[in-house]
Design an enzyme around this catalytic site. Structure first.
Site, PDB file in Angstrom:
ATOM      1  N   HIS A 195       0.805  -1.222   0.000  1.00  0.00           N
ATOM      2  CA  HIS A 195       0.000   0.000   0.000  1.00  0.00           C
ATOM      3  C   HIS A 195       0.839   1.273   0.000  1.00  0.00           C
ATOM      4  O   HIS A 195       0.443   2.278  -0.579  1.00  0.00           O
ATOM      5  CB  HIS A 195      -1.031  -0.041   1.123  1.00  0.00           C
ATOM      6  CG  HIS A 195      -2.142  -0.971   0.753  1.00  0.00           C
ATOM      7  ND1 HIS A 195      -3.213  -0.583  -0.012  1.00  0.00           N
ATOM      8  CD2 HIS A 195      -2.286  -2.293   0.929  1.00  0.00           C
ATOM      9  CE1 HIS A 195      -3.987  -1.617  -0.261  1.00  0.00           C
ATOM     10  NE2 HIS A 195      -3.443  -2.678   0.311  1.00  0.00           N
ATOM     11  N   GLU A 437      -9.890 -13.422  -8.986  1.00  0.00           N
ATOM     12  CA  GLU A 437      -8.622 -13.215  -8.287  1.00  0.00           C
ATOM     13  C   GLU A 437      -8.047 -14.506  -7.728  1.00  0.00           C
ATOM     14  O   GLU A 437      -7.018 -14.483  -7.050  1.00  0.00           O
ATOM     15  CB  GLU A 437      -8.817 -12.262  -7.105  1.00  0.00           C
ATOM     16  CG  GLU A 437      -9.460 -10.961  -7.447  1.00  0.00           C
ATOM     17  CD  GLU A 437      -9.303  -9.945  -6.337  1.00  0.00           C
ATOM     18  OE1 GLU A 437      -8.306  -9.224  -6.334  1.00  0.00           O
ATOM     19  OE2 GLU A 437     -10.192  -9.901  -5.452  1.00  0.00           O
ATOM     20  N   ASP A 461      -3.784 -10.394  -6.975  1.00  0.00           N
ATOM     21  CA  ASP A 461      -4.126 -11.541  -6.136  1.00  0.00           C
ATOM     22  C   ASP A 461      -4.085 -12.840  -6.923  1.00  0.00           C
ATOM     23  O   ASP A 461      -3.660 -13.869  -6.416  1.00  0.00           O
ATOM     24  CB  ASP A 461      -5.502 -11.347  -5.484  1.00  0.00           C
ATOM     25  CG  ASP A 461      -5.397 -10.526  -4.209  1.00  0.00           C
ATOM     26  OD1 ASP A 461      -4.443 -10.766  -3.441  1.00  0.00           O
ATOM     27  OD2 ASP A 461      -6.228  -9.639  -3.998  1.00  0.00           O
ATOM     28  N   CYS A 508      -8.138  -5.241 -13.888  1.00  0.00           N
ATOM     29  CA  CYS A 508      -7.895  -4.039 -13.075  1.00  0.00           C
ATOM     30  C   CYS A 508      -6.681  -4.206 -12.164  1.00  0.00           C
ATOM     31  O   CYS A 508      -6.350  -3.306 -11.406  1.00  0.00           O
ATOM     32  CB  CYS A 508      -9.134  -3.660 -12.269  1.00  0.00           C
ATOM     33  SG  CYS A 508      -9.602  -4.921 -11.062  1.00  0.00           S
TER      34      CYS A 508
HETATM   35  C1  PEP Z   1      -5.848  -7.325  -7.537  1.00  0.00           C
HETATM   36  O1  PEP Z   1      -5.756  -8.183  -6.656  1.00  0.00           O
HETATM   37  O2  PEP Z   1      -5.266  -7.395  -8.651  1.00  0.00           O
HETATM   38  C2  PEP Z   1      -6.676  -6.123  -7.300  1.00  0.00           C
HETATM   39  C3  PEP Z   1      -6.948  -5.279  -8.264  1.00  0.00           C
HETATM   40  O3  PEP Z   1      -7.118  -5.911  -6.031  1.00  0.00           O
HETATM   41  P1  PEP Z   1      -6.155  -5.373  -4.827  1.00  0.00           P
HETATM   42  O4  PEP Z   1      -4.830  -4.990  -5.439  1.00  0.00           O
HETATM   43  O5  PEP Z   1      -6.851  -4.219  -4.216  1.00  0.00           O
HETATM   44  O6  PEP Z   1      -6.093  -6.584  -3.956  1.00  0.00           O
HETATM   45 MG    MG Z   2      -7.181  -8.141  -5.032  1.00  0.00          MG
END
Ligand code: PEP
Ligand code: MG
Length: 606
Positions: A195, A437, A461, A508
């Site tokens: 993050h 995911e 993920d 995404c």
């Molecule tokens: C992912 O896992 O690719 C995703 C877009 O979700 P996050 O990065 O928020 O886990």
């Molecule tokens: Mg994710």
């Protein structure tokens, strides 16, 4: 040159040259000191003076972040403010001062250590986050009490520009950097999807993480050249190296010029195959860059920043207001709101989660929402209310079963009926999409497609769960690649399942924000990509350069490859026929960690 090179992972693109400021985010040594009986009350006063000063300092940081970034980010400091002024905790510290005649710092240190031991051994991600907050508070308190407080931490001499080098950058630390002074970040821990990395990217600060050994080699004042794309950190660059970098920067500027020119052009391949290019929004401050960079809506609205670091969960009204604000900013374009993806590395301070040995395999995401309807229902209501006359969609993260989708849909219907009965203006329903995911979701993609209005692949993920590689573990960063053939093959399964069901398939995850991977994804049949706002122009530019048949050929070759490197070479072979590869190369012409020069690994930047 190699002895001056520290390799890490490029997590936020851009090149920076400046002297290092080494942030030793380490707790100062506290001497065991007792005081005479007559000095005890003086120590208690000293304790409270320090508490007031630290609370004021944190509040000042909070205000600053509020102005620079927004309400959600500023809340990171709420947990720390609550902690430093916790009455019960301070009473226990006072008790030690009065009864054991300990100095204020010795007593504070003692009680903090007690708490750290308690939380640190729990194994819960939430409590680990609290330990990080506790460390931040402890550091500020002890620096005050020991008189080693550093006011000018983030600036060089006379406000000179600097590159901050640290062992680890927490989101709380990252968000307070002033872009005017801090022109680059280097840390030993962290990965592209941690993050703090996502925040550095949002703030537009070039950053390299996972730079193992950086602290033992870089001292304060060392001139550094960092490349937030390749992940290279070069110590004491020679004039020639700086010149080469300048040449690269000039090439990039030319590219930027071209990127600007495509801003008002549609996102379509060189031969007119339309791709929808949307933005990922994690923080309110990303709304504007996403708009300016031509996002056709929001393909992933992460909602965790509404809760992380806060004392309380956001109310339904607050969420509805936030969702409306985002949707109104994008007018008639779609906004895909992802339901709370809590757990793993994203637990809010307010959340009571049990300690877990494997949080990423544990109680997280849609599982938490379904098990805790008191969290999920207000969010669903907020989505429905905001969706009245707005093209808002809902997306469910970490789905592994059809039942999870059906249960979520049932809750959505129930909330819609409840809102209608109460006469509250709201949309009757919203399209519900599923994030792909996990390998489980890929394998049953055909079944999930029957109960979903769209798919969006979370490659971060999906890669983590397929390869059994923790996405946040810097030591495993070289093994974290979305170009592993197993991922490419799964992506094909998902795109085909969506096509058969006649629903949209988007990506995404960070993979979509990488220009080479974007071509691969187009070739695999994805019709929508949702990327970091900063990357929108580059991704559109790349897509506009390559015909769809070439993208399909790249995808086919990638599907035939046996290794991640084979996949990367397959894409490069095709893309280089249409694009000057030097434009996408690394700034310092140096590779990042264990990566051949100019070869992109998904989840990092070239
Ligand atoms: C992912 O896992 O690719 C995703 C877009 O979700 P996050 O990065 O928020 O886990
Ligand atoms: Mg994710």
């Amino acid at each position: 040159m190699n002895d001056r090179l520290v390799r890490g992972i490029g997590v936020s693109p851009g090149v920076a040259y400046a002297p290092a400021v080494v942030v030793r985010w380490e707790l100062p040594d506290v001497p065991d000191r007792t005081v005479s009986a007559g000095d005890v009350e003086g120590e208690v006063t000293r304790l409270h003076t320090a508490v007031s000063a630290v609370a004021a300092e944190l509040d000042m940081l909070r205000q600053r972040v509020l102005q620079r970034a927004g309400e959600e980010e500023s809340r990171i400091f709420d947990a720390q403010i609550l902690m430093v002024s916790d009455v019960e905790f301070l009473k226990e510290v006072e008790y030690l001062i009065r009864n054991n005649q300990l100095s204020a710092e010795t007593a504070f240190e003692f009680k903090s250590l007690e708490l750290r031991n308690l939380w640190g051994t729990s194994g819960s991600a939430r409590l680990r986050e609290r330990v990080a907050d506790l460390s931040a508070v402890q550091m500020r308190m002890l620096q005050r009490l020991l008189g080693v407080h550093e006011d000018r931490l983030w600036k060089g001499e006379e406000g000179e520009r600097v590159i901050v080098v640290a062992h680890e950058l927490s989101p709380g630390l990252t968000v307070q950097f002033d872009r005017d002074y801090v022109v680059g970040l280097v840390s030993e821990e962290g990965t592209r999807t941690s993050h703090a990395a996502i925040l550095a990217h949002s703030l537009g600060i070039p950053a390299v993480m996972g730079a193992v050994g950086a602290l033992s080699r870089i001292t304060a004042g060392t001139p550094l050249l960092i490349d937030g794309q390749s992940g290279a950190v070069l110590l004491d660059p020679t004039p020639q190296e700086r010149e080469e970098t300048m040449a690269y920067i000039i090439r990039r500027r030319r590219l930027d010029f071209e990127l600007q020119a495509t801003l008002n052009q549609p996102c379509e391949t060189a031969d007119g195959h339309r791709i929808h290019l949307l933005g990922n929004v994690d923080l309110p401050e990303e709304i504007e860059p996403a708009q300016l960079n031509g996002a056709e809506g929001v393909g992933l609205l992460r909602t965790e920043f509404l809760v992380v670091g806060r004392a309380n969960l956001p109310t339904e009204d607050e969420q509805a207001t936030y969702f409306r604000r985002i949707a109104d900013a994008f007018h008639d374009h779609q906004v895909v709101i992802r339901s709370f993806d809590l757990g793993g590395d994203k637990f809010p301070a307010a959340f009571q989660a049990p300690p877990e040995a494997n949080p990423f395999l544990g109680w997280r995401s849609i599982r938490v929402c379904l098990d805790q309807p008191e969290i999920f229902r207000p969010q669903l209501r907020a989505v429905l209310r905001a969706a009245k006359d707005r093209p808002i969609k809902l997306m469910l993260p970490l789905v592994t079963t059809v039942e999870e989708v059906l249960e979520s849909r049932a809750l959505l219907t129930a909330e819609s009926q409840a809102l209608r009965s109460a006469g509250v203006p709201a949309a009757e329903s919203v399209p519900v999409g599923v994030m792909i995911e996990t390998p489980a979701a890929v394998i049953i993609a055909d079944q999930l497609a029957r109960v979903s209005d769209f798919f969006s692949v979370g490659t971060n993920d999906l890669t983590q769960y397929t390869l059994a590689v923790d996405r946040g573990n810097a030591r495993l960063a070289d093994r974290f690649t979305s170009h592993h053939p197993s991922i490419i093959r799964q992506l094909k399964i998902v795109a085909e399942a969506a096509a058969r069901a006649g629903i949209s398939a988007s990506v995404c995850g960070e993979m979509a924000s990488d220009p080479f991977s974007a071509i691969l994804l187009v070739g695999l049949g994805f019709d929508t990509l949702s990327v970091s706002p900063q990357d929108l122009p580059l991704i559109k530019w790349v897509i506009r350069k390559v015909p769809v048949d070439a993208a399909r050929e790249a995808a086919q070759r990638a599907l035939d490859a046996a290794t991640a490197e084979g996949v990367e070479n397959a894409i490069r072979e095709v893309v280089k026929q249409y694009i000057d590869m030097r434009l996408l190369g690394s700034g310092t012409l140096l590779p990042g960690r264990s990566r051949p020069a100019n070869v992109q690994r998904a989840g990092t930047k070239m």
